[in-house]
Design an enzyme around this catalytic site. Structure first.
Site, PDB file in Angstrom:
ATOM      1  N   SER A   1     -43.586-114.253  12.965  1.00 18.92           N
ATOM      2  CA  SER A   1     -43.589-114.231  11.503  1.00 18.92           C
ATOM      3  C   SER A   1     -43.415-115.655  10.995  1.00 18.92           C
ATOM      4  O   SER A   1     -42.888-116.523  11.708  1.00 18.92           O
ATOM      5  CB  SER A   1     -42.427-113.362  10.992  1.00 18.92           C
ATOM      6  OG  SER A   1     -42.269-113.479   9.593  1.00 18.92           O
TER       7      SER A   1
ATOM      8  N   LYS B   1     -37.193-113.285  15.012  1.00 22.32           N
ATOM      9  CA  LYS B   1     -38.562-113.787  15.010  1.00 22.32           C
ATOM     10  C   LYS B   1     -38.631-115.227  15.523  1.00 22.32           C
ATOM     11  O   LYS B   1     -39.621-115.619  16.155  1.00 22.32           O
ATOM     12  CB  LYS B   1     -39.164-113.679  13.611  1.00 22.32           C
ATOM     13  CG  LYS B   1     -39.443-112.246  13.189  1.00 22.32           C
ATOM     14  CD  LYS B   1     -40.388-111.537  14.140  1.00 22.32           C
ATOM     15  CE  LYS B   1     -40.789-110.161  13.643  1.00 22.32           C
ATOM     16  NZ  LYS B   1     -41.728-109.462  14.581  1.00 22.32           N
TER      17      LYS B   1
ATOM     18  N   TYR C   1     -33.347-110.979  11.059  1.00 22.58           N
ATOM     19  CA  TYR C   1     -34.799-111.023  11.204  1.00 22.58           C
ATOM     20  C   TYR C   1     -35.255-112.441  11.547  1.00 22.58           C
ATOM     21  O   TYR C   1     -36.090-112.640  12.433  1.00 22.58           O
ATOM     22  CB  TYR C   1     -35.445-110.551   9.908  1.00 22.58           C
ATOM     23  CG  TYR C   1     -36.949-110.399   9.967  1.00 22.58           C
ATOM     24  CD1 TYR C   1     -37.536-109.325  10.627  1.00 22.58           C
ATOM     25  CD2 TYR C   1     -37.782-111.323   9.335  1.00 22.58           C
ATOM     26  CE1 TYR C   1     -38.917-109.176  10.668  1.00 22.58           C
ATOM     27  CE2 TYR C   1     -39.159-111.185   9.369  1.00 22.58           C
ATOM     28  CZ  TYR C   1     -39.721-110.111  10.034  1.00 22.58           C
ATOM     29  OH  TYR C   1     -41.084-109.963  10.068  1.00 22.58           O
TER      30      TYR C   1
ATOM     31  N   SER D   1     -41.262-116.134   9.099  1.00 24.90           N
ATOM     32  CA  SER D   1     -39.796-116.113   9.091  1.00 24.90           C
ATOM     33  C   SER D   1     -39.207-116.533  10.422  1.00 24.90           C
ATOM     34  O   SER D   1     -37.992-116.720  10.533  1.00 24.90           O
ATOM     35  CB  SER D   1     -39.291-114.710   8.720  1.00 24.90           C
ATOM     36  OG  SER D   1     -39.754-114.341   7.443  1.00 24.90           O
TER      37      SER D   1
ATOM     38  N   ASN E   1     -45.846-105.659  18.874  1.00 24.46           N
ATOM     39  CA  ASN E   1     -45.907-105.726  17.417  1.00 24.46           C
ATOM     40  C   ASN E   1     -44.773-104.990  16.712  1.00 24.46           C
ATOM     41  O   ASN E   1     -44.463-105.314  15.558  1.00 24.46           O
ATOM     42  CB  ASN E   1     -47.257-105.171  16.951  1.00 24.46           C
ATOM     43  CG  ASN E   1     -47.303-104.952  15.461  1.00 24.46           C
ATOM     44  OD1 ASN E   1     -47.405-105.895  14.682  1.00 24.46           O
ATOM     45  ND2 ASN E   1     -47.193-103.689  15.043  1.00 24.46           N
TER      46      ASN E   1
END
Length: 255
Positions: A140, A157, A153, A142, A89
């Site tokens: 995510s 992800k 990011y 994303s 996580n």
């Protein structure tokens, strides 16, 4: 509340706050022993100290350090002599135009958000194969579609989502299930700046079918479901926990 994880052991990274903290607390409430891992010692220690001593063990570790993972996994085995669940996580992000993002920033996000998932999975699999356990990664929305000015990011992800599917294929024969949750806007320490921007909150709410941001506990519930026997025939899945964000094609509401 049930005890779906009585006698089982989980590792949860990023457990010092937000989704990780909520997930660690939920596993403990369901009977599991939990190794709580975070890069910030004070935060993870405080969370662990608020949980029953017999069920919680904390470690300060940088999950982007491949060598640190042996210590993390050994802690679970030394304490409880088994490992049933790994929750990858921990995460971070940076924003800006691609031309403004430094190579060091890129590496920091990709190493923390993506490489750590590989490192943790690799270290934990020998023990998860013994227990026919499971892995739940935090991807995510994303990782499913991109944001403006968040390329590191988004790339990381996206990698988490596809790595999850690849790991599911490679480990199904060992009885190990690998899934991911894909949170949308969740109010955590990581999104504090957004929470303080009323205009931004309004814009987000207009794009979320349920009209609000989510809570860490709502993501934790999805993580526990995927890790539980209730999801025994689910692997390689990316479960949106996004209030309906990804139900939209991205266009604004029309009359």
């Amino acid at each position: 509340m049930g005890k779906r994880f009585e006698g089982k052991v989980a590792i949860v990274t990023g457990a010092g706050s937000g989704i990780g903290e909520a997930t660690a607390r939920a596993f403990v409430a369901e009977g599991a022993g939990v190794v709580l891992v975070d890069s910030v010692e004070e935060k993870v220690r405080d969370v662990a100290d608020s949980l029953p001593t017999a069920q919680a063990l904390w470690l300060q570790a940088d999950v982007a350090d491949a060598d640190a993972w042996q210590t993390v996994v050994d802690a679970a085995i030394d304490r409880w002599d088994r490992l049933d669940v790994l929750v990858n996580n921990a995460g971070t992000f940076t924003s800006g135009d691609i031309t403004d993002i430094s190579p060091d920033e890129w590496r920091r996000v990709v190493e923390t958000d993506l490489s750590s998932v590989f490192y943790g999975t690799r270290a934990a699999l020998p023990f998860l194969r013994e227990t026919r356990g499971s892995i739940v990664n935090t991807s995510s929305v994303s990782g499913e579609a991109a944001d403006w000015r968040m390329s590191p990011y988004n790339a990381a992800k996206g990698g988490v989502s596809n790595f999850t599917k690849a790991a599911a294929l490679d480990n199904g024969g060992f009885g190990v299930r690998v899934n991911a949750v894909a949170p949308g806007l969740i109010w955590t320490d990581l999104t504090q700046s957004q929470a303080e921007d009323e205009e931004l909150k309004r814009e987000f709410s207009e794009r979320i079918a349920l009209g609000r941001g989510g809570r860490s506990e709502e993501v934790a519930a999805a993580v526990l479901f995927l890790a539980s026997d209730e999801a025994s025939f689910i692997t390689g899945a990316i479960l949106p926990v996004d209030g309906g964000t990804m139900a939209s094609n991205g266009q604004p509401a029309q009359a």
